[in-house]
Write a protein that holds these residues in place. Structure first.
Motif, PDB file in Angstrom:
ATOM      1  N   ASN A 135     -23.852  79.054  22.825  1.00  0.00           N
ATOM      2  CA  ASN A 135     -22.632  79.803  22.585  1.00  0.00           C
ATOM      3  C   ASN A 135     -22.832  80.651  21.346  1.00  0.00           C
ATOM      4  O   ASN A 135     -23.658  80.331  20.501  1.00  0.00           O
ATOM      5  CB  ASN A 135     -21.396  78.893  22.488  1.00  0.00           C
TER       6      ASN A 135
ATOM      7  N   GLU B 124     -22.609  77.653  28.671  1.00  0.00           N
ATOM      8  CA  GLU B 124     -22.820  78.708  27.678  1.00  0.00           C
ATOM      9  C   GLU B 124     -24.027  79.599  27.994  1.00  0.00           C
ATOM     10  O   GLU B 124     -24.765  79.984  27.102  1.00  0.00           O
ATOM     11  CB  GLU B 124     -23.003  78.099  26.274  1.00  0.00           C
TER      12      GLU B 124
ATOM     13  N   HIS C 169     -17.893  77.583  29.184  1.00  0.00           N
ATOM     14  CA  HIS C 169     -18.270  78.801  28.454  1.00  0.00           C
ATOM     15  C   HIS C 169     -17.257  79.143  27.369  1.00  0.00           C
ATOM     16  O   HIS C 169     -16.041  78.982  27.534  1.00  0.00           O
ATOM     17  CB  HIS C 169     -18.404  79.988  29.426  1.00  0.00           C
TER      18      HIS C 169
ATOM     19  N   GLY D 249     -16.760  84.580  28.818  1.00  0.00           N
ATOM     20  CA  GLY D 249     -16.399  83.354  29.511  1.00  0.00           C
ATOM     21  C   GLY D 249     -15.271  83.569  30.494  1.00  0.00           C
ATOM     22  O   GLY D 249     -15.226  82.951  31.563  1.00  0.00           O
TER      23      GLY D 249
END
Length: 284
Positions: free
Chosen positions: A4, A173, A204, A216
Motif C-alpha cells: 500500500n 494492495e 486495497h 482501491g
C-alpha cells in the motif's frame, strides 16, 4: 500484506473518495487508464518497488504500524473457513502477512515482483516447509506458474500442492498498480483457478497513488462488477442439456460473503459457493 502507498510522501490525502463504489464511473476510469496500460505493466515491479525497497526491508512498516496489524487481523477474521488446503497470495511483500496466512493453509504459495521482497519473505517463511515464495510480475507469472515453481524449487517433491486449483486466493494492495487489461486477466484467472467452495479475499487502500490511474475504489468496483456478472449469468444452452444438470457439472456462483468499508481500505470476500458460514455449519 503487500504494497500500500502510505509511505509515498507526495500523496494527496484530500483525494480520498468516500462515496460508495457504485457512485464511481468505472468506464471513464478505464478509458483514462488505457494509455498507461503498457507502462504500468512493464515498470511497476522494476522501478517503483525497487526504489521503495532500496536500503529498507520494511518500507510500509508492516511490523510496527498498528494500522497494518489491525488490517491483517480483520482480514484473517473474515475468512469464512478456519483452514485451507492450498492458498495463494498475490503481492506478498516482505512476507509479514504471509507468515500468518501460512498458519491457516496446508500449502501456501506467495508471489511478489520485487527481488528484495521475495528474499525477505523467504527468510520469514523459512521454517514453514509447506510455504513457497516465488518472484514474478502479476498477471504474467500466473499464466506460467508451473515453470515459475520449477525454476524456484527444482528439487521439490511437493510442488504439486502449490498449483491450481486454489481454495484460497488472497490479493492485497496490488491490483491498482496494474492496467485495467491486466486486472481483467487476473479476474479471468481467478474464475478459472479458484476451487469450488474456495475463498477470494481482496483488500486495497482507498487513497490515490501518485503515478497510477487506478485506486482501491475503482479496483473493487471492477471486482464487484465482474463477480456480480458471474453470479447472475446463466448459460441456458448448457442448463437445458441433460448432461449438464448432473451435480458433477454444476458450477456454483461466486457469493459475496463479507465486506468491510473502512475509512482507509476496502475489504471484500467472495466464496465460490452459494453457502454462507452459517449454512456450512447447518445453522440455517
Amino acid at each position: 500484506m503487500s504494497h500500500n502507498p502510505k509511505s509515498t510522501p507526495s500523496m494527496n490525502l484530500d483525494s480520498l473518495n468516500v462515496a460508495s463504489a457504485t457512485s464511481i464511473d468505472c468506464t471513464q476510469s478505464d478509458s483514462q487508464s488505457q494509455s498507461q496500460s503498457q507502462s504500468q505493466s512493464d515498470t511497476y515491479s522494476e522501478t517503483y518497488f525497487d526504489a521503495l525497497y532500496s536500503d529498507n526491508s520494511d518500507p510500509w512498516q508492516y511490523q510496527t504500524r498498528w494500522y497494518e496489524k489491525r488490517k491483517r487481523e480483520m482480514s484473517l477474521a473474515v475468512l469464512p473457513q478456519a483452514e485451507y488446503d492450498n492458498g495463494i497470495e498475490l503481492g506478498c511483500g516482505n512476507g509479514v502477512f504471509s507468515k500468518l496466512l501460512a498458519r491457516r493453509c496446508q500449502a501456501l504459495l506467495s508471489i511478489d515482483g520485487n527481488t528484495q521482497a521475495v528474499q525477505l519473505a523467504k527468510q520469514r517463511l523459512g521454517k514453514s516447509s509447506h510455504s513457497k515464495v516465488i518472484q514474478g510480475v502479476i498477471p504474467h507469472v500466473l499464466l506460467s506458474l508451473d515453470d515459475a515453481l520449477l525454476q524456484a524449487y527444482p528439487l521439490s517433491d511437493g510442488a504439486s500442492a502449490n498449483k491450481p486449483p486454489f481454495d484460497l486466493i488472497v490479493i492485497s494492495e496490488i491490483l491498482y498498480y496494474l492496467s485495467p487489461i491486466d486486472i481483467d486477466t487476473v479476474i479471468t484467472w481467478i474464475k478459472q483457478n479458484l476451487a469450488v467452495g474456495g475463498t477470494l479475499l481482496c483488500c486495497h487502500w482507498r487513497y490515490a497513488i501518485d503515478g497510477f490511474a487506478m485506486t482501491g475504489e475503482t479496483v473493487h468496483q471492477r471486482l464487484h462488477r465482474a463477480f456480480n456478472v458471474t453470479n447472475n449469468e446463466v448459460d441456458r444452452s448448457t442448463v437445458t442439456h441433460p448432461i449438464f444438470t448432473h451435480p458433477a457439472f454444476i458450477h456454483p456462483a461466486f457469493t459475496h460473503q463479507s465486506q468491510i468499508v473502512d475509512s482507509d481500505f476496502l475489504l471484500d470476500v467472495w466464496q465460490h459457493s452459494p453457502k454462507s458460514v452459517a449454512m456450512q455449519e447447518n445453522l440455517i
